[in-house]
Design a protein around this motif. Structure first.
Motif, short mmCIF file in Angstrom:
data_model
loop_
_atom_site.label_atom_id
_atom_site.label_comp_id
_atom_site.label_asym_id
_atom_site.label_seq_id
_atom_site.Cartn_x
_atom_site.Cartn_y
_atom_site.Cartn_z
N GLY A 1 -10.08 7.46 -14.31
CA GLY A 1 -11.42 8.03 -14.44
C GLY A 1 -12.37 7.66 -13.33
N ALA B 1 2.97 6.72 -12.79
CA ALA B 1 1.70 7.31 -12.31
C ALA B 1 0.45 6.62 -12.82
CB ALA B 1 1.65 8.80 -12.67
N ILE C 1 -8.10 -1.72 -2.35
CA ILE C 1 -8.80 -0.55 -2.89
C ILE C 1 -10.04 -0.99 -3.67
CG2 ILE C 1 -8.65 1.40 -4.48
CD1 ILE C 1 -5.64 1.51 -3.87
N GLY D 1 -3.60 9.03 -10.10
CA GLY D 1 -4.92 9.63 -9.92
C GLY D 1 -5.29 9.67 -8.45
#
Ligand SMILES: Cc1cc2nc3c(=O)[nH]c(=O)nc-3n(C[C@H](O)[C@H](O)[C@H](O)COP(=O)(O)OP(=O)(O)OC[C@H]3O[C@@H](n4cnc5c(N)ncnc54)[C@H](O)[C@@H]3O)c2cc1C
Lengths: 266, 779
Positions: free
Chosen positions: A31, A71, A98, A111
């Motif tokens: 999200g 994933a 990240i 994502g």
């Protein structure tokens, strides 16, 4: 945020079926890309289908000469996985760079590559390592997957289930973060295959998203060393130019980051 | 109990509620019947509103009202004011264009409100705002100073031909020109002082409530100065009368100047609450903060410094263009004039100074005071010139500064300011020692062998705080007096409430102000409460900005305390049957010197309120008020030195060391002072390396989110080494100077001086991003 209907399927098949039923469905993983866009009212999916709770989509598994990352595995889990650190330490290192801890706890590899942000980190690893993207329908080679800014080979409703990374002879990643967003202003992943081929991918630099860098690949194939790049010039053609960096600066960063990635790879 | 008085690093009283999430900010306030406002904002930087169609929006679910700019004009709500009149060199006044709270006809910056939707929920208001149809005719845009002043530039306001608001000068032009003619050496620089977005943690917010029966308004708002807000809202905007308006600024999450001003959103909320007869709430989001909070800085300057053959500065000549944005914000006019050019003498003895400041309109967000407000810009000009001069004259930059330091006080500069006290050499010594200045050449040489570019940079800043003597600022055009007021209330049980017109929005007043009182009486700070931020509770006040709360706000408390203590001593003397002159206050007791007779503070307080046994003719009660008007500005000063390393491959700057030696006069709470310095340095370094608001030529803010606007993060900053050299301010009873802005004022020149030293190239603009530094090295 506009109103939407939230679903939490238990399997990939159920997720795909729900997706097909909605008039304008979106999958949700961590999200961290989708929700900010929805909050800004720039996206208004009718149905949000959460992949994050599907057990089959989470986990890291060694497979033959490589490693399979499912994933919905978070950046945090990749960064801290002993299996990834052992097989491809550069990949764990990339995941650790990240965003910030909050982003790494929620954001997922699926994502990230489904979104294909031109400044995202994972696409560089996927492309340079020659990974294979597994979906609920097929397998897609990295070279066929990234199709330009925020665009991939995924068909509408297709779900990434895992990314399969082969272990290469050498691999390294070096990232120069954008001072504001901390995405890659330019990040370069270098890999040398057991057969001696070299694959180099740069993210953050190009107007078309992640890209291979043939000039650097050729120089490193001839001589795998940071010094081998001293006299290589990276063309500014097609490179981004914005308030954070001119195309000349980014061309320089591709070279400098490649050199540092080679040094890191050993 | 002296341990909690002045000079003690007491832990902040307010942090208990802040760190446990129990602060009470405007957005936390719940009111029955609350409605929510969402503004319709212009996407264009300059456009004519051809029509606004609100019919569809009015019919949307939950909508209580849709109000437009025309209605606010029709209701005769006043245009926004500017509170400081500046006179141009030709004797004319400011050329100020009208700024209605919502644009009825022309929008002049992207994000300007044209209408507001009020609905039962926030989402309903937002949905309906999307249904308001505005037909714009786009007009040509001037998005920066250069575009605004070039011949044929788009004209923003009919009142300001050529977009010039004023062309103001200070100092003696002829004498300065003559000194330049006679100079042995002249150093000159073109300087861009980059535009900044304040970005307080808490976005602005307002809740307005109208009580029909009493014709009374209450406004809860994110303000640094609720009394000023009440004054301006009532005196100029015709929305509410002063005695019928209560302004409350509860916990406020940072201001940095941006919450001094009374913005259109607060005005509209107040006005709308009466129109729709419901309480109205607006909470800005981060995007609105970027587009509508007053920005800071944004100067283009040409500066020259003249030296004689002994390297003494003989003159300084400065021409600055200041971008005030699309409208004149509340104190915008004073920032690039009286808060900037009056500090151009820096720490130096400069016999001749002449400065010209031309302020211009552009199609951008209004610009006003932001942490330091004019003084960072002045300090940057002077300290960049000094460093450049040292390089040009081939002398050590520390020695060049030392040679030109002002060493006798008081010192009258050619630009109004009269420095009262200081020891600039002591600060510089302290900083040089802390960074091992003497060892730098060896460190630089060693870094070079490792392929690194190392540099060192000095900045010796001075600033003016404690704003300001009312009479003086009045004569310079200020529309208000800048005193502060306080009331000391000793309760019948001996606990104390201090009512202050200062406002704490991060500064820690609830602790430091209590320290003053606790120290004087010898009681724990837990016995003292600080009441602030509510015009119904606090008699009057001018608020917190310009590092004035200690120098002015606490001085008012000091004066009120003296009155309270004098009365309490009278009561104690009466009770103890002693002479008033023999009473001393110690550890919360009133003692008769040289005896063992004493009476505790609570007993004195009780006696004051029972009034059974008071000296003849004495009024009951123990509560006194005071107004304090400063006698002068205060002049915090110091020396900052930083050592940095540049990665020539990427242009990235990293800190090796950053030392700050400040002279703030008396330190009330050294821990809080340290926090203020850290925060200020973060903002100064942020300006130097990271932050910069960028508009494109169409007037769109490119850096409108944290994705593109680089806010300093902890890992961008070094561990600071702080020290203090102290000269006490003679102008106020506490000897304090103020510490809130120093870091932001002094840091940026030190950083740029260090980077330009490292790369051997003086052409570098702020923010010195890796891209810019790399280009400065490699072309
Ligand atoms: C503050 C911040 C900083 C960040 N910094 C970085 C950074 O430095 N580097 C970086 O690379 N990224 C960064 N990101 C992005 C972050 O890594 C995101 O998490 C990631 O890009 C998207 O992953 P997600 O799991 O959050 O996806 P989501 O937001 O849930 O989804 C993103 C998109 O992918 C689709 N999708 C998700 N999963 C699948 C799937 N399995 N199959 C098909 N489609 C799918 C969704 O429908 C959606 O369109 C940052 C994000 C934030 C908020």
């Amino acid at each position: 945020m506009y109103e939407t209907t939230y679903h939490r399927p238990a399997s990939v098949d159920e997720a795909a079926a729900l997706f097909a039923k909605g008039s304008d469905s979106k999958y949700l993983a961590g999200g961290h890309t989708l929700l900010p866009v929805m909050k800004q009212r720039l996206a208004s999916p009718s149905d949000v289908i959460d992949l994050g709770k599907i057990k089959d989509l989470v986990g890291i598994e060694p497979s033959g000469a490589g490693i399979v990352i499912k994933a919905a595995t978070t950046h945090y889990d990749v960064a801290n996985s002993d299996a990834v650190k052992k097989a491809i330490p550069a990949l764990a290192h990339l995941a650790s760079l990240i965003g910030d801890p909050q982003v790494r706890y929620r954001g997922t590899i699926g994502g990230s590559i489904a979104n294909n942000d031109p400044a995202a980190d994972y696409p560089a690893a996927v492309l340079a390592l020659g990974a294979t993207i597994k979906t609920n329908k097929r397998s897609i080679a990295a070279d066929e997957f990234f199709k330009g800014l925020f665009t991939t080979a995924l068909a509408d409703g297709e779900i990434i289930t895992a990314v399969s990374f082969p272990v290469q002879a050498k691999a390294g990643y070096s990232k120069f973060p954008n001072p504001a967003s901390r995405f890659a202003l330019t990040g370069v992943f270098v890999a040398k295959t057991p057969a001696g081929d070299v694959r180099v991918a740069a993210t953050g630099a190009s107007q078309n998203g992640v890209m291979r860098v043939p000039a650097i690949e050729a120089a490193l194939k001839a001589n795998w060393s940071a010094g081998a790049l001293d006299n290589v010039t990276v063309s500014t053609d097609g490179l981004l130019s914005d308030i954070h960096g001119s195309s000349a600066y980014r061309a320089n960063l591709i070279k400098v980051m490649a050199q540092r990635a080679v040094t890191a790879a050993g | 109990m002296g341990v909690e008085g002045i000079g003690a690093s007491v832990v902040r009283k307010e942090d208990r509620r802040f760190v446990t999430g129990r602060g009470r900010y405007v957005d936390d306030i719940k009111i029955v019947g609350l409605t929510h406002a969402h503004f319709v904002r212009s996407p264009h930087a300059h456009a004519k509103i051809k029509s606004i169609d609100i019919a569809a929006a009015k019919g949307m679910p939950g909508v209580v009202g849709v109000l437009t700019g025309q209605e606010i004009v029709d209701d005769k709500v006043g245009n926004l004011i500017c509170g400081w009149a500046i006179t141009s060199k030709d004797g004319t006044g400011m050329k100020m264009g009208a700024w209605p709270a919502m644009a009825p006809e022309i929008v002049r910056f992207a994000g300007q409100a044209v209408a507001v939707v009020i609905a039962e929920t926030k989402n309903q208001a937002r949905d309906a705002a999307e249904a308001v149809v505005v037909d714009y005719e786009e007009l040509p845009v001037a998005s920066d100073i250069r575009a605004a002043i070039k011949p044929g530039a788009p004209q923003l306001h009919p009142e300001a031909p050529g977009n010039v608001i004023y062309d103001w000068t200070i100092g003696e032009e002829a004498a300065t020109d003559a000194a330049f003619k006679a100079a042995a050496n002249v150093v000159s620089l073109d300087i861009t002082n980059n535009r900044l977005v304040p970005n307080a943690m808490e976005p602005r917010a307002a809740i307005a409530e109208y009580n029909d029966a009493e014709e009374h308004f209450t406004l809860y708002t994110t303000s640094q100065n609720p009394h000023v807000a009440r004054l301006v809202l009532s005196a100029f905007y015709n929305i509410a009368q002063e005695h019928k308006l209560r302004v409350v600024a509860p916990d406020v999450g940072g201001g940095f100047g941006s919450k001094i001003f009374i913005y259109p959103e607060e005005m509209v909320a107040l006005w709308a609450s009466k129109k729709v007869r419901r309480p109205v709430k607006w909470t800005g989001d981060r995007s609105e903060a970027f587009l509508t909070d007053a920005h800071g800085r944004d100067h283009l300057t040409k500066a020259e410094m003249a030296f004689d053959k002994d390297n003494k500065v003989t003159a300084l000549r400065v021409k600055t263009y200041a971008n005030l944005g699309a409208y004149m914000s509340l104190f915008s006019s004073s920032v690039p004039t009286y808060l900037y050019a009056t500090l151009l003498s820096g720490q130096y003895n400069i016999p001749n100074i002449f400065a010209e400041v031309i302020s211009v309109y552009t199609n951008t967000t209004p610009v006003d005071a932001y942490r330091g407000a004019g003084r960072p810009e002045a300090s940057f000009v002077v300290e960049r010139l000094m460093e450049t001069a040292a390089r040009q004259l081939k002398v050590d930059p520390a020695e060049l500064r030392r040679k030109n330091f002002i060493t006798t006080f008081p010192h009258q500069t050619p630009v109004i300011m009269a420095y009262d006290v200081g020891d600039f050499g002591a600060s510089l010594d302290s900083a040089m020692k802390a960074i091992d200045y003497a060892g730098f050449p060896a460190r630089k040489a060693k870094a070079k062998t490792e392929g690194k570019l190392r540099g060192i940079g000095i900045s010796c800043y001075i600033e003016a705080c404690g704003i300001a003597p009312s009479k003086a600022v009045g004569s310079l055009g200020a529309g208000v007096g800048l005193w502060e007021s306080a009331e000391v209330r000793v309760n019948p049980v001996g606990t104390i409430e201090i009512l202050t017109g200062s406002h704490s929005h991060g500064q820690g007043h609830e602790t430091t102000f209590a320290q003053l009182v606790a120290g004087r009486l010898g009681i724990p700070i837990s016995q003292v409460s600080i009441v602030h931020g509510d015009t119904d509770k606090v008699q009057f006040g001018m608020g917190t900005y310009g590092s004035r709360s200690a120098a002015v706000g606490m001085s008012a408390i000091f004066k009120a305390m003296e009155k309270v203590e004098a009365k309490a001593k009278k009561i104690a003397a009466h009770q103890l049957e002693a002479s008033e002159a023999d009473i001393v206050i110690e550890n919360g007791e009133f003692k008769v010197t040289g005896t063992d007779k004493s009476i505790a503070l609570p007993m004195v307080a009780l006696a004051a309120y029972t009034a059974h046994n008071l000296p003849d003719g004495m009024e009951p009660g123990l509560k006194e008020g005071a107004f304090y008007d400063p006698t002068n500005f205060t002049f915090p000063a110091g020396a900052y030195i930083c050592e940095i390393e540049v990665d020539s491959g990427t242009g990235k700057t990293s800190f090796v060391n950053f030392v700050a030696a400040d002279d703030f006069g008396t330190l009330i709470n050294p821990m809080i002072v340290e926090g203020q310095v850290h925060g200020g340095l973060a903002q100064g370094i942020g300006q130097a390396l990271l932050e910069g608001a960028v508009y494109d030529s169409s007037g769109q803010l490119v850096t409108a989110s944290f994705m593109d606007y680089t806010m300093p993060r902890a890992d961008d900053l070094p561990s600071f080494k702080l020290s203090h050299t102290t000269t006490l301010c003679p102008g106020n009873p506490l000897g304090v100077k103020g510490c809130g802005e120093a870091g932001a004022i002094g840091a940026s020149a030190a950083v740029i001086n260090a980077i330009t030293d490292a790369i051997g190239n003086n052409k570098l603009e702020m923010p010195a991003s890796p891209d810019r530094v790399w280009h400065a090295i490699h072309g």
